[in-house]
Write an enzyme that holds these catalytic residues in place. Structure first.
Site: not given
Ligand code: G16
Length: 539
Positions: A17, A21, A112-113, A125, A276, A280-281, A362-363, A494
């Site tokens: 996404t 990773r 990320s998280h 990224k 996070d 970003d989160r 986003e959720e 999910r």
């Molecule tokens: C990343 C993307 C987000 C997305 C998320 C979804 O978040 O940047 O836009 O909503 O992945 O994650 P998944 O595919 O696991 O549902 P981040 O914060 O990991 O960069």
């Protein structure tokens, strides 16, 4: 001295996404990172005219990879690299640095998280000149390069000291070590009413910001404690650590439990926010109160007029399909354009660039706006502080009056983790095939009104993207299914569950969604196929 090193491809260098990773130990394999970087550079023409930002969230292996990027970029004759001092840059600040300096992209080293450390995760990224993550066609081209790579180029220049801002060189590449904080703080000051927020934070209002030992610690200290007068100690877990001090730096009710416990205790402060690993989160909490990310987007949108940068009007709003419909109610009431995109912040970029939207969310604990092209945890925190400074109401009262006006979209995400990939793929395939037959079926009183794969037709470049399966019910409830694109072991299903209510506004989502959660499992057959009777994580 530039060397050309023979290598062989790895077959798993496919971006998810947001970037590549992997488990850290996978990323540490011989030539793994080198292959991936060279594959990226192979897709970019005229590198001698190109400039990139490099930095990361401070996790384990970042400092090694930053030096690799310097040497490989220089060997590929990149014009200039801006390297964040100490190698630290948040994803949102990185986006701003790209846009402000008209860079051609960025390498932000972050998973990320996801947890860090040698037994955790590592990630890259890769952003482009848009200021956001590369688009699916670009990541596909990079993956194709990675699958056929035979060699990479690397300079043997000395490791560069990143502890001071200065300009130096590796081969012909100019290396500028930059302050990653100052421009971002100025950007925030140009959006929000710092005077009002300063007054609020100088009063007896109590606020905690949890940086979860990720990259936002130094940003938040400079922003809240040094610029906005919050007392010392307001920012907790403020030092970026290679393993996040053992924390799983995902700001949600499960992984930020320490903060949730504080906010539900007798000594709870008035307001808390967590970010996070790469900033970003965000998660927003009031006294004994949690604001779901979907509601967060809706409430911020409804209050845009309180913010100096937005008070004269905003464009539309957008959300990912999996996010609740709460913001649509606001968009309809305020006559704002409304868009639904696949999961992934990159899908908002065209909408922002074409002035179709100002806010999006986003959720998955992401909210942001068109000041940059990534979601922005500190921006969301400042937005709430600015609202509170104007309204002088508690978070709970702000949310409750929102729900009284618009109704409440009760919402939960159920995650089934570590499913073998082939099982998860089969589940999704079977489910997709069964969608037409679900229509009109009655599941414990929930009657399916529509069921379809979510397909997004981008209004700007006309590309279509399929992401997730949607089931609608006659009472307005919805279930969305998709596989995560950010995990590093097995697959995660999910399931996003939502029910709209206008009367019972202060119930627990778990109670309100208990039956629909069962229905979601019945429809997906997740228990039969995986043996999991319940989700591993509920957020
Ligand atoms: C990343 C993307 C987000 C997305 C998320 C979804 O978040 O940047 O836009 O909503 O992945 O994650 P998944 O595919 O696991 O549902 P981040 O914060 O990991 O960069």
């Amino acid at each position: 001295m530039i060397e050309t090193i023979k290598t062989t491809p790895y077959t798993d260098q496919k971006m998810g996404t947001a970037g590549l990773r992997k488990k850290t130990k996978i990323a540490m394999q011989e030539n793994y990172i080198e292959n991936f970087l060279q594959s990226i550079f192979n897709t970019i023409p005229n590198l001698e005219n190109k400039s990139f930002l490099v930095g990361g969230d401070g996790r384990f292996y970042n400092s090694v990879v930053i030096q690799k990027i310097i040497k490989i970029a220089s060997a590929n004759n990149v014009k200039k690299l801006l390297i964040a001092k100490d190698g630290l840059v948040s994803t949102p600040a990185g986006s701003h640095i790209i846009l402000k300096n008209h860079l051609d992209g960025a390498f932000v080293l972050s998973a990320s998280h996801n947890p860090g450390g040698i037994d955790g995760d590592f990630g890259i990224k890769y952003a482009t000149s848009s200021g956001g993550q590369c688009q699916p066609d670009e990541s596909k081209a990079i993956q194709e390069e990675a699958l056929k790579i035979k060699e990479y180029k690397i300079s043997n220049c000395q490791d560069i000291d990143l502890s001071k801002t200065r300009t130096t060189q590796c081969e012909n590449t100019i290396i500028e070590i930059i302050d990653p904080y100052v421009d971002y703080i100025k950007l925030m000051e140009s959006i929000f009413d710092f005077k009002k927020i300063k007054e609020l934070l100088s009063s007896d209002f109590r606020f905690v910001f949890d940086a979860m030992n990720g990259v936002t610690g130094p940003y938040a200290k400079k922003m809240f404690e040094e610029t906005l007068n919050a007392p010392k100690g307001t920012v907790i877990n403020a030092t970026p650590l290679e393993d996040f001090g053992g924390l799983h730096p995902d700001p949600n009710l499960i992984y930020a439990k320490h903060l949730v416990d504080l906010m539900y205790s007798e000594s709870a402060p008035d307001f808390a926010a967590a970010n996070d690993g790469d900033g970003d989160r965000n998660m927003i909490l009031g006294k004994s109160f949690f604001v779901s990310p979907s509601d967060c987007l809706a409430i911020l949108t409804d209050n845009y007029k309180l913010i100096p940068a937005y008070k004269n009007g905003i464009y539309g709003v957008a959300k990912s399909a999996a996010t609740s419909m709460a913001v649509k109610k606001v968009a309809d009431a305020l006559n704002l354009g409304f868009y639904e995109v696949p999961t992934g912040w990159k899908y908002f970029i065209n909408l922002m660039d074409s002035n179709r939207i100002s806010f999006c969310g986003e959720e998955s604990f992401g909210t942001g706006a068109s000041h940059i092209r990534e979601k922005d945890g500190i921006w969301a925190t400042l937005f709430w502080l600015n609202i509170i400074a104007e309204k002088r109401q508690s978070i709970k009262d702000i949310a409750l009056s929102h729900w009284k006006k618009y109704g409440r979209n009760y919402y939960l995400r159920n995650d089934f983790e570590n499913i073998p990939q082939n099982v998860a793929d089969k589940l999704m395939e079977d489910l997709e095939n069964s969608l037409p037959s679900l229509i009109n079926q009655n599941f414990s009183g929930y009657i399916v009104s529509d069921a379809y794969p979510f397909i997004y037709n981008d209004p700007v470049d006309k590309t279509s993207t399929k992401n997730g399966l949607v089931v609608h019910f006659t009472d307005g409830s919805r279930i969305v299914y998709r596989l995560s694109g950010t995990g590093t072991s097995g697959a995660t299903l999910r399931t996003y569950i939502e029910r709209y209510e206008t009367n019972n506004l202060l119930e627990a989502p778990e109670t309100m969604l208990e039956e629909l959660s069962k229905v979601s499992r019945q429809i997906s057959k997740v228990t039969e196929l995986t043996g999991k009777a319940k989700p591993d994580i509920i957020t």
